[in-house]
Write a protein that holds these residues in place. Structure first.
Motif, short mmCIF file in Angstrom:
data_model
loop_
_atom_site.label_atom_id
_atom_site.label_comp_id
_atom_site.label_asym_id
_atom_site.label_seq_id
_atom_site.Cartn_x
_atom_site.Cartn_y
_atom_site.Cartn_z
N ASP A 496 1.01 -1.07 -0.01
CA ASP A 496 0.21 0.28 0.39
C ASP A 496 1.35 1.35 -0.10
OD1 ASP A 496 -2.85 -1.41 -0.08
OD2 ASP A 496 -2.46 -1.78 2.01
N ASP A 497 2.20 1.21 0.92
CA ASP A 497 3.22 2.56 0.67
C ASP A 497 3.52 2.78 -0.53
OD1 ASP A 497 4.06 -0.23 2.06
OD2 ASP A 497 6.00 1.25 1.11
N ILE A 498 3.68 2.19 -1.60
CA ILE A 498 4.20 2.57 -2.86
C ILE A 498 3.05 2.05 -3.76
CG2 ILE A 498 6.01 1.77 -2.69
CD1 ILE A 498 5.22 -0.48 -4.69
N LYS A 499 1.55 1.91 -3.18
CA LYS A 499 1.30 2.26 -4.82
C LYS A 499 0.72 4.07 -5.38
CE LYS A 499 -1.91 -1.33 -3.40
NZ LYS A 499 -3.17 -1.65 -2.52
N SER A 500 0.94 4.77 -4.53
CA SER A 500 0.50 6.33 -5.50
C SER A 500 2.35 6.56 -5.86
CB SER A 500 1.00 7.36 -3.79
OG SER A 500 2.25 6.96 -3.30
N LEU A 501 3.08 5.43 -5.39
CA LEU A 501 4.33 5.99 -6.90
C LEU A 501 4.19 5.26 -7.53
CD1 LEU A 501 7.05 5.58 -3.91
CD2 LEU A 501 6.05 7.77 -4.71
N HIS A 503 1.92 4.14 -11.12
CA HIS A 503 1.34 5.40 -12.16
C HIS A 503 0.72 4.37 -12.89
CE1 HIS A 503 3.68 8.97 -11.80
NE2 HIS A 503 4.89 8.23 -12.18
N ASP A 504 0.86 2.94 -13.50
CA ASP A 504 0.29 2.43 -14.63
C ASP A 504 -0.09 0.55 -13.93
OD1 ASP A 504 -1.38 0.33 -15.58
OD2 ASP A 504 -0.40 1.51 -17.87
N GLU A 515 14.15 5.51 -7.63
CA GLU A 515 12.94 5.61 -7.42
C GLU A 515 12.22 4.08 -7.34
OE1 GLU A 515 9.09 7.28 -9.25
OE2 GLU A 515 9.84 8.60 -6.47
N HIS A 617 11.25 6.50 4.15
CA HIS A 617 10.22 5.71 4.51
C HIS A 617 10.35 4.58 5.71
CE1 HIS A 617 8.34 7.51 0.85
NE2 HIS A 617 9.46 6.99 0.32
#
Length: 674
Positions: A496-501, A503-504, A515, A617
């Motif tokens: 969950d903690d990297i889903k925002s990173l 894009h697709d 990254e 993180h």
């Protein structure tokens, strides 16, 4: 600590890296070890060890150890080994021990200089530089095999002549005028006209004469070469010779030289190695192939008998087992039953691997147990327990055989043999990633595919976990399709903690920037956590410290997760890599330098930057905690979880022998509570 097993024979190779002898050594070594491309082959399985270095001026860091009842050390000599003082000192420092035999091999004429003084003084050299270039590979296999036979399997000493340790050959062929007779004469003439008279003692007896005590006496102490011509199987005396060799448990090879047609292959002339040659005339290269096959089968036969006898004495196999150097045949069993009269307690043991199910149906009919050192047809010997077993197997960076003296292909042999026996007992195997040609997943799934058909199982699956983004890579999906009958793909979650990173999530993301590498490290950690959470047992072997994708070496992370979850853990350290260093750290209660952050930063490009972004993180590797965890793990803790004694577990951590490590794992799993 109780001493690890002491097999009858181990073979060591020592050479200078600049002598370009690697190909010759590996060609010969392939005949000594089981072919990883044919895992069900019945070839030699002799432990081999390799000693060289990456720097011309430095000899290997290790020297051949006394590991077996007999250790044969092939020393490849040249101007490099003679004129570089450290190499010369290394060779002269090799110890003088009973059953520790040095075999000098002069790669070039200058290498003979070693025999004028020092450790090799007055020893005869194999002279590679004199060999015919056209047959160099054949001569290498032949001469090295013969010395291995003399020093490794015959009870000889250095003072005995070559003829005293020669292999006796019995040439079995059809009567006068047949192709078989012409081939037999050609083989005999080749030996007589070469320097091989001291290697082979050929019984030049033509078939067609009365089968008397003299012929039988020769067969009882010979390797039989059956020259299969068109007329061979129709000759009663030829059949008698084959049957006698089978009854007396002698090595046999078949030379297929059919010209047109054979109406019936004699059944006894099967279950043995076969060499195909052109009908005639028999050329020198074909004769060398025949002699090499006879020599290697003699070595395999004698080694198998000694190894199985040793395993029986170690109580690996039934104490009353009848030992066969090749898989048993019905005719032999009938002869045993005639003498024994009872079949309900008859146990037959033969070398790995096990026979196909169809081949052993007669054993069930006669109520006979057939077995190998690691397998038995006796279903009562296995409790009805099925475990989910995770495998952490990975290559490591080779060092030119300087400190790590086994080839990486031993890891593949281990994975094949382990997978075979675990899947045969219907355990579920769990493995993560590694979808590539010649990768460990391929070797495990190839084994599963063959085993599923061999055992006629309806269900036999390997669960393969893939982290994102590997699980969306199109070629990986196609890769799975080739093994759809035995593999169950499992896609690990995206943290969950990297889903925002990301894009697709449907598009593959290469680890080509800092990254992206952080995203990969988080996904790999999650994949490992999920696969280990679904496991009961974890087996670790090999593993690299450099050039990995993740926040720490993969095998190390899988060990720490499994240990935290109180899983049964098997550490197979004797095959090298990270697992070996981990075993040393646990045994000494002090971590090796490779487990420090400083070492990792110095040996992995941009690792310090990855640690920085991960620490922002709170997902970095805490090396202080890692040190504390490893140094507080003890062998008794690991042994108690596995149901092994401390001595047995320490043997598992140190043994360089695949059979012993697998034996200890299977013994533990069989006795674990459900």
């Amino acid at each position: 600590m109780k001493q690890q097993i002491v097999p009858p024979l181990a073979v060591h190779f020592v050479w200078h890296p600049n002598d370009n002898i690697n190909t010759t050594i590996m060609d010969f070594r392939r005949y000594l070890t089981r072919d990883i491309d044919r895992p069900f082959s019945r070839e030699l399985n002799i432990p081999t060890f390799l000693y060289s270095s990456q720097k011309r001026s430095h000899p290997p860091s290790n020297s051949p150890k006394k590991l077996a009842k007999k250790d044969v050390i092939f020393l490849f000599l040249s101007a490099n080994t003679l004129m570089i003082p450290s190499w010369k000192e290394y060779i002269n420092s090799l110890p003088e021990r009973k059953n520790y035999h040095l075999v000098p091999v002069a790669v070039e004429h200058e290498g003979i200089g070693h025999t004028s003084e020092g450790r090799l003084k007055s020893l005869n050299c194999i002279r590679m530089f004199e060999w015919n270039e056209d047959f160099k590979k054949e001569y290498a296999i032949f001469y090295l095999s013969h010395e291995l036979y003399r020093f490794g399997l015959k009870n000889i000493n250095l003072l005995e002549s070559g003829i005293d340790s020669s292999i006796r050959l019995f040439l079995s062929h059809a009567k006068k005028g047949d192709t078989g007779l012409k081939h037999a004469k050609a083989i005999k003439k080749f030996i007589d006209n070469s320097n091989m008279q001291g290697f082979f003692d050929v019984n030049d007896i033509s078939s067609g004469f009365k089968f008397d005590e003299e012929i039988e006496k020769h067969i009882k102490r010979s390797t039989l070469i059956a020259i299969e011509s068109d007329a061979y199987s129709t000759r009663y005396w030829c059949q008698r010779e084959i049957l006698t060799a089978k009854r007396e448990k002698r090595p046999i090879i078949l030379v297929n030289s059919l010209e047109e047609y054979e109406d019936r292959v004699f059944p006894a002339a099967s279950n043995i190695p076969c060499v195909h040659i052109t009908a005639e005339p028999l050329n020198d290269k074909d004769i060398l192939r025949i002699l090499i096959a006879a020599l290697l089968e003699t070595i395999r036969f004698e080694h198998a008998r000694k190894l199985l006898t040793y395993y029986r004495n170690q109580k690996w196999i039934d104490q009353n087992a009848v030992i066969f150097a090749r898989p048993p045949e019905i005719q032999q069993i009938v002869e045993i039953l005639k003498k024994n009269k009872k079949s309900n307690n008859l146990v037959i043991c033969y070398p790995e691997p096990p026979l196909y199910k169809e081949e052993t149906e007669w054993a069930d009919y006669f109520n006979i147990t057939v077995s190998t050192p690691l397998w038995s047809s006796d279903k009562k010997s296995y409790k009805n327990k099925k475990f989910r077993i995770g495998l952490s197997i990975a290559d490591y960076q080779p060092d030119g055989y300087d400190k790590q003296n086994q080839d990486l292909d031993e890891l593949k042999r281990f994975s094949q043999s382990l997978a075979r026996h675990l899947l045969a007992n219907k355990h579920t195997l769990i493995y993560g990633g590694d979808l590539r040609n010649d990768g460990f997943t391929q070797f495990i799934l190839d084994e599963a595919t063959v085993l599923r058909d061999r055992l006629q199982l309806d269900k036999l699956f390997v669960e393969n976990y893939l982290a994102w983004p590997l699980n969306v890579k199109q070629e990986n999906l196609k890769w799975y399709a080739n093994y759809n009958t035995v593999v169950k793909p499992v896609s690990a979650s995206i943290p969950d903690d990297i889903k925002s990173l990301i894009h697709d999530i449907s598009t593959f993301l290469p680890p080509d920037c800092l990254e992206n590498k952080y995203i990969w490290s988080r996904c790999l950690t999650t994949m490992r956590e999920e696969s280990i959470k679904s496991s009961d047992i974890r087996i670790l072997v090999g593993g690299k410290f450099e050039n990995y994708l993740g926040k720490m070496p993969g095998v190390l992370e899988e060990f720490l997760i499994a240990y935290k979850q109180d899983l049964v853990i098997f550490l197979v350290g004797g095959l090298g890599g990270l697992t070996k260093k981990l075993c040393i750290s646990i045994k000494n209660r002090k971590i090796e330098e490779e487990f420090t952050e400083e070492w990792q930063i110095n040996h992995n490009n941009a690792y310090q930057d990855l640690q920085k972004i991960a620490s922002q993180h709170g997902k970095h590797t805490d090396y202080d905690n890692l040190k504390e965890v490893i140094e507080n793990i003890t062998i008794p803790i690991l042994a108690e979880r596995a149901g092994l004694t401390n001595e047995e577990y320490e043997r598992l951590m140190t043994t360089p022998f695949i059979d012993e490590s697998i034996y200890l794992i299977l013994k533990s799993i069989k006795n674990l509570p459900k």
